[in-house]
Every structure is written in structure tokens, then in C-alpha cells.
Design an enzyme around this catalytic site. Structure first.
Site, PDB file in Angstrom:
ATOM      1  CD  GLU A 124      -2.996   3.456   8.463  1.00  0.00           C
ATOM      2  OE1 GLU A 124      -2.138   2.744   9.028  1.00  0.00           O
ATOM      3  OE2 GLU A 124      -2.758   4.184   7.491  1.00  0.00           O
ATOM      4  CD  GLU A 134       1.991   4.248   5.461  1.00  0.00           C
ATOM      5  OE1 GLU A 134       2.399   3.508   6.365  1.00  0.00           O
ATOM      6  OE2 GLU A 134       0.787   4.409   5.217  1.00  0.00           O
TER       7      GLU A 134
HETATM    8  C1  LER Z   1       0.247   1.629   7.376  1.00  0.00           C
HETATM    9  O1  LER Z   1       0.169   2.934   7.827  1.00  0.00           O
HETATM   10  C2  LER Z   1      -0.562   1.452   6.155  1.00  0.00           C
HETATM   11  O2  LER Z   1      -1.112   2.380   5.635  1.00  0.00           O
HETATM   12  C3  LER Z   1      -0.735   0.114   5.628  1.00  0.00           C
HETATM   13  O3  LER Z   1      -0.997   0.160   4.259  1.00  0.00           O
HETATM   14  C4  LER Z   1       0.316  -0.874   5.962  1.00  0.00           C
HETATM   15  O4  LER Z   1       0.199  -1.953   5.116  1.00  0.00           O
HETATM   16 MN    MN Z   2      -1.000   4.401   6.400  1.00  0.00          MN
END
Ligand code: LER
Ligand code: MN
Length: 274
Positions: A153, A247
Site C-alpha cells: 500500500e 478504512e
Molecule cells: C493502512 O491501510 C493505512 O492506510 C495507513 O494509513 C495506516 O497508517
Molecule cells: Mn489503507
């Protein structure tokens, strides 16, 4: 049928990270299931025995598209680029251990987000990047044998100095050279780092393996100013057919945030995929 399935990130109540559901797992899963979500992305600190977790997921009819891992950095300092070799080894082992849990849960992918680490004294950028490439490759290859994908990510500049943009993420994938490694794109980070979110989604194309949604302020989609209809159209055009996993900072409460997420994404998806 909807073009994308929906999930939300659920973490243990003691998690020191705010953009997740922090309720008892049972309450979180029940709420998501009642609203109509298809899955729950589980944020793992110490990997639990898969049996009871699987039973609970089955009871509520929810899949697990991916397992988040960043709590292992926040709580234990485990990082693939740590100056401490022991912490680096533990980070690799922990990610593989979470991969085994993912396999037991039916093939949930393993996320590398904060566990890539930050630039700290004792490791310069070049050294950190080469540790990142080598250790990410070890995780991707081990997880390929276990039968689960790994999702890397890009994170915004305020969280790390290593791989902030989609272009940098694609370069990392190339440098690692594993077919088992994909990008996880997150609209919250892209809103900070990408010139045009939709263009970056199209650029990543078939390398997108998982997708986090949050609005511009990291609240539920619909509570900020991102254009989810446009973003989801680009995602569909890019060939992505996986989960949209919320999220988000859960405000004002779980029920309201989950419902707003569900409604906003459902509306944004209408007309996609024909
Ligand atoms: C985790 O998926 C994310 O997006 C981060 O911002 C974790 O700090
Ligand atoms: Mn994330």
C-alpha cells in the site's frame, strides 16, 4: 449483482489506530452483516487461532478479503526496514504467519502498509529501499507458496517516506519482481499524493489487488468531498473486480458510519458493469 463487494476494517478494541472499527469482533461483524456488507477486513496484532474466528465469520456470513498488519508496527515496532535486524526478521516472520492465517480463512491477502517502516537514523534511503525490496520479496514468495496474495500500500508522506505514490508503488513491484505482489490503493492516501485519483487508478490497472475507501477527511464515504462515482468507474475500467474495504474513522458511531458507507458506495456503483 454489485460490481464490487463491500467490507470494512475491524481491529481489536486496544488498537492504537483510529481509522478502524474498534468494537468487540462479534458486535462489529453482526453490524456489518445486518447492513449488507459481504466481508470484514481484519486487522491483526497477535494472530489468533483461525477456528473460532472462522466460526464467527461463518455465523455472520462474512468473507475476509485481506488482513491488515500495521498494528505490528504501531504496537511492536516490527518493520521490514528497521535498523534492528531482529525487528526486520520478526517483521518478515510475522507477515508470513499472518499469511498462514489468511490461507486458513479462505485466502485472505496480507497487507504491507506501515510494516514497511519509516526512514530512521541508522539506515539511509538507499539501504532502506533495498531492505524493503528484499524483504517484501521474501514475504511475497513465502505467501505464494501458502496460497495468499500480498498487497503493498502506498501511504501518504505524513506516515512514511518510503513509497508514497502509485508510481512509486509500481516501481517497487517491478523491483521486487513477484507475480504474487499487488498494490493496495487507498483513496485517503491518493487524495493527498495523486494529481488525479482516477488517472492513477488507470495507471495501476491490473496490478491493483485490493482497495481501501475513505472520504477526503478519512470519515465514511459520503462525509467528505471525494467523487466516488467517478473513482469507482475508473476502478471498474481498470479491470478491478475485488473488494472496496472501508478504512475509516468511525464517527458518529459504528451503525451510522457503516450505513453511510454502504449507501454512498451502493449509489456510486449504480450504473457500473451494466
Ligand atoms: C493502512 O491501510 C493505512 O492506510 C495507513 O494509513 C495506516 O497508517
Ligand atoms: Mn489503507
Amino acid at each position: 449483482m454489485r460490481p464490487f463487494k463491500l467490507s470494512m476494517v475491524v481491529a481489536p478494541p486496544q488498537a492504537k489506530f483510529e481509522a478502524v472499527v474498534r468494537e468487540s469482533l462479534e458486535k462489529a461483524l453482526r453490524t456489518l452483516s445486518e447492513i449488507g456488507f459481504d466481508g470484514a477486513e481484519i486487522s491483526i496484532l497477535d494472530p489468533p487461532e483461525p477456528g473460532p474466528l472462522k466460526s464467527l465469520l461463518d455465523e455472520y456470513g462474512l468473507e475476509v478479503p485481506a488482513l491488515s498488519t500495521g498494528l505490528n508496527y504501531i504496537h511492536y515496532g516490527l518493520s521490514l526496514t528497521s535498523p534492528d535486524p531482529e525487528k526486520r526478521e520478526k517483521a518478515v516472520e510475522r507477515l508470513i504467519e499472518i499469511g498462514r492465517l489468511g490461507a486458513a480463512l479462505g485466502g485472505a491477502g496480507v497487507i504491507i502498509g506501515l510494516m514497511r517502516g519509516r526512514l530512521v537514523a541508522g539506515v539511509d534511503r538507499e539501504k532502506a529501499y533495498s531492505l524493503l525490496v528484499d524483504n517484501t520479496r521474501r514475504v511475497a514468495e513465502a505467501c505464494e507458496k501458502i496460497g495468499v496474495k500480498v498487497f503493498f500500500e502506498p501511504l501518504n508522506r505524513y506516515e512514511t517516506q518510503l513509497v508514497n505514490t502509485v508510481a512509486e508503488g509500481l516501481r517497487l513491484l517491478e523491483d521486487v519482481g513477484s507475480d504474487n505482489l499487488y498494490l493496495l490503493l487507498d483513496t485517503f492516501h491518493m487524495n493527498i499524493e495523486e494529481p488525479v485519483i482516477e488517472d492513477s487508478i488507470r495507471m495501476a490497472g491490473e496490478r491493483i489487488g485490493h482497495f481501501h475507501v475513505a472520504d477526503s477527511n478519512r470519515l465514511a464515504p459520503g462525509m467528505g468531498h471525494l467523487d466516488f462515482a467517478s473513482i469507482l468507474h475508473a476502478l471498474w475500467d481498470a479491470g478491478y473486480r475485488g473488494y472496496l474495504s472501508a478504512e475509516i474513522i468511525v464517527k458518529p458511531d459504528l451503525e451510522a458510519a457503516a450505513m453511510t458507507t454502504y449507501r454512498t458506495l451502493k449509489t456510486a456503483m449504480s450504473g457500473i458493469g451494466g
